[in-house]
Design a protein around this motif. Sequence first.
Motif, PDB file in Angstrom:
ATOM      1  N   ASN A   6      66.469  12.838  67.830  1.00  0.00           N
ATOM      2  CA  ASN A   6      67.452  13.653  68.540  1.00  0.00           C
ATOM      3  C   ASN A   6      68.118  12.821  69.629  1.00  0.00           C
ATOM      4  O   ASN A   6      67.583  12.673  70.731  1.00  0.00           O
ATOM      5  N   LEU A   7      69.296  12.273  69.324  1.00  0.00           N
ATOM      6  CA  LEU A   7      70.120  11.590  70.323  1.00  0.00           C
ATOM      7  C   LEU A   7      71.299  12.470  70.726  1.00  0.00           C
ATOM      8  O   LEU A   7      72.306  11.985  71.239  1.00  0.00           O
ATOM      9  N   HIS A   8      71.170  13.776  70.488  1.00  0.00           N
ATOM     10  CA  HIS A   8      72.280  14.697  70.727  1.00  0.00           C
ATOM     11  C   HIS A   8      72.186  15.348  72.105  1.00  0.00           C
ATOM     12  O   HIS A   8      73.159  15.373  72.855  1.00  0.00           O
ATOM     13  N   ARG A  57      73.672  12.971  66.401  1.00  0.00           N
ATOM     14  CA  ARG A  57      74.583  12.746  67.540  1.00  0.00           C
ATOM     15  C   ARG A  57      75.926  13.355  67.137  1.00  0.00           C
ATOM     16  O   ARG A  57      76.913  12.658  66.899  1.00  0.00           O
ATOM     17  N   ALA A  79      76.755  12.920  62.380  1.00  0.00           N
ATOM     18  CA  ALA A  79      77.840  12.835  63.358  1.00  0.00           C
ATOM     19  C   ALA A  79      79.142  13.172  62.650  1.00  0.00           C
ATOM     20  O   ALA A  79      79.203  13.186  61.416  1.00  0.00           O
ATOM     21  N   ASP A 104      80.730   9.525  73.067  1.00  0.00           N
ATOM     22  CA  ASP A 104      79.312   9.861  72.943  1.00  0.00           C
ATOM     23  C   ASP A 104      78.616   8.932  71.948  1.00  0.00           C
ATOM     24  O   ASP A 104      77.480   8.503  72.174  1.00  0.00           O
ATOM     25  N   LEU A 105      79.288   8.619  70.841  1.00  0.00           N
ATOM     26  CA  LEU A 105      78.714   7.693  69.866  1.00  0.00           C
ATOM     27  C   LEU A 105      78.492   6.317  70.495  1.00  0.00           C
ATOM     28  O   LEU A 105      77.423   5.712  70.340  1.00  0.00           O
ATOM     29  N   GLU A 125      73.993   7.974  80.845  1.00  0.00           N
ATOM     30  CA  GLU A 125      73.891   8.399  79.452  1.00  0.00           C
ATOM     31  C   GLU A 125      73.331   7.314  78.542  1.00  0.00           C
ATOM     32  O   GLU A 125      72.573   7.611  77.617  1.00  0.00           O
ATOM     33  N   TRP A 162      68.993   7.504  76.551  1.00  0.00           N
ATOM     34  CA  TRP A 162      68.524   7.419  75.165  1.00  0.00           C
ATOM     35  C   TRP A 162      67.665   6.180  74.951  1.00  0.00           C
ATOM     36  O   TRP A 162      66.743   6.190  74.125  1.00  0.00           O
ATOM     37  N   VAL A 178      75.358   5.583  72.547  1.00  0.00           N
ATOM     38  CA  VAL A 178      74.031   5.468  71.912  1.00  0.00           C
ATOM     39  C   VAL A 178      73.937   4.253  70.990  1.00  0.00           C
ATOM     40  O   VAL A 178      72.980   4.129  70.235  1.00  0.00           O
ATOM     41  N   SER A 191      69.602  21.511  69.118  1.00  0.00           N
ATOM     42  CA  SER A 191      69.443  20.254  68.399  1.00  0.00           C
ATOM     43  C   SER A 191      68.007  20.055  67.930  1.00  0.00           C
ATOM     44  O   SER A 191      67.763  19.543  66.833  1.00  0.00           O
TER      45      SER A 191
END
Length: 322
Positions: free
Chosen positions: A86-88, A19, A49, A25-26, A128, A132, A29, A94
């Motif tokens: 892959n949480l990106h 991520r 990250a 963004d962090l 978002e 995830w 998730v 990615s």
Amino acid sequence: MTTAERAVVGRAPVMVVLRGLGLGDLLMVVPALRALRRSHPGHRIVLAAPARLAPLMPLIGAVDEVLDVSGPGPVPAGAPPDIAVNLHGRGPQSVTALRRTGARTLLTHAHPDFPDVRGPSWRSDAHEVRRWCDLLGRYGIAADPADLALRPPPSWESVPARPAPVIVHPGAADPARRWPPERFALTAVALRQAGHEVVITGDAGERALAERVASLACLPERSVLAGRTGLRRLARLVARARLVICGDTGVAHLATALATPSVVLFGPVSPALWGPPHGPHVALWAGRSGDPHGDRPDEGLLEIGVREVLDAAVNLLEVGVR
């Protein structure tokens, strides 16, 4: 940690989670990270990250180590991990970066460049947080989208000498998501006249913007905290604030995670995709969608007026949701 405990950790299987994005963004998730922790209690979870986000890891309680990665990779994982997550993004960068780690198992969305990867399809209309959680759900890992709250240490509960402030955060990564500083200043003036302490926050690169807002609002120099708070201090400030007023940026998600009331101004992106959940938060949006990375304030964002922001702020402050 004892020598024996370190030896056990050294033999633990490793899960690398990508991520490589920013603060907001962090925080989106966090439910997914906690779900991975619950489902794999024996793994060492390494989050790829930006290193600047490391101070928040104790408040999340799901990550053992931060591997400094910005963007979609590469991911210098060393020995091949047992699992890569892959949480990106949707790929392909990615996905490529995580495949190159040599992980035995890869959890990611499907992408046409990788026909051998059997992941769920990417949904552009998903919130978002839900995106995830749903990804992990397809792999049999239950995640709760409501599990967003950070867990501040008990020491944060001490009552400070100064009154709880109203935070005005005028910055955002892209100009498209920045409400004009003159309007932030008018908002700050009205709140200060109503008897509230107002502080202006931001990172070091937003110091000039914060000073401009403070100058227009005739706030004292001590009110400008931009560039003077690290991430941990900013989190503590938000945790004790009466209210946060900001655009669609990381501080908005920090307010959500710390249950601090907020008024969030959305421009090119709908709050249905990135907005706060139900609670002591007001998301203002004119109903337009545009380019979130544009080089000028979004037209929809400019449709939001000072009176609309003040009405939302006053309502939250009068209810006393804190």
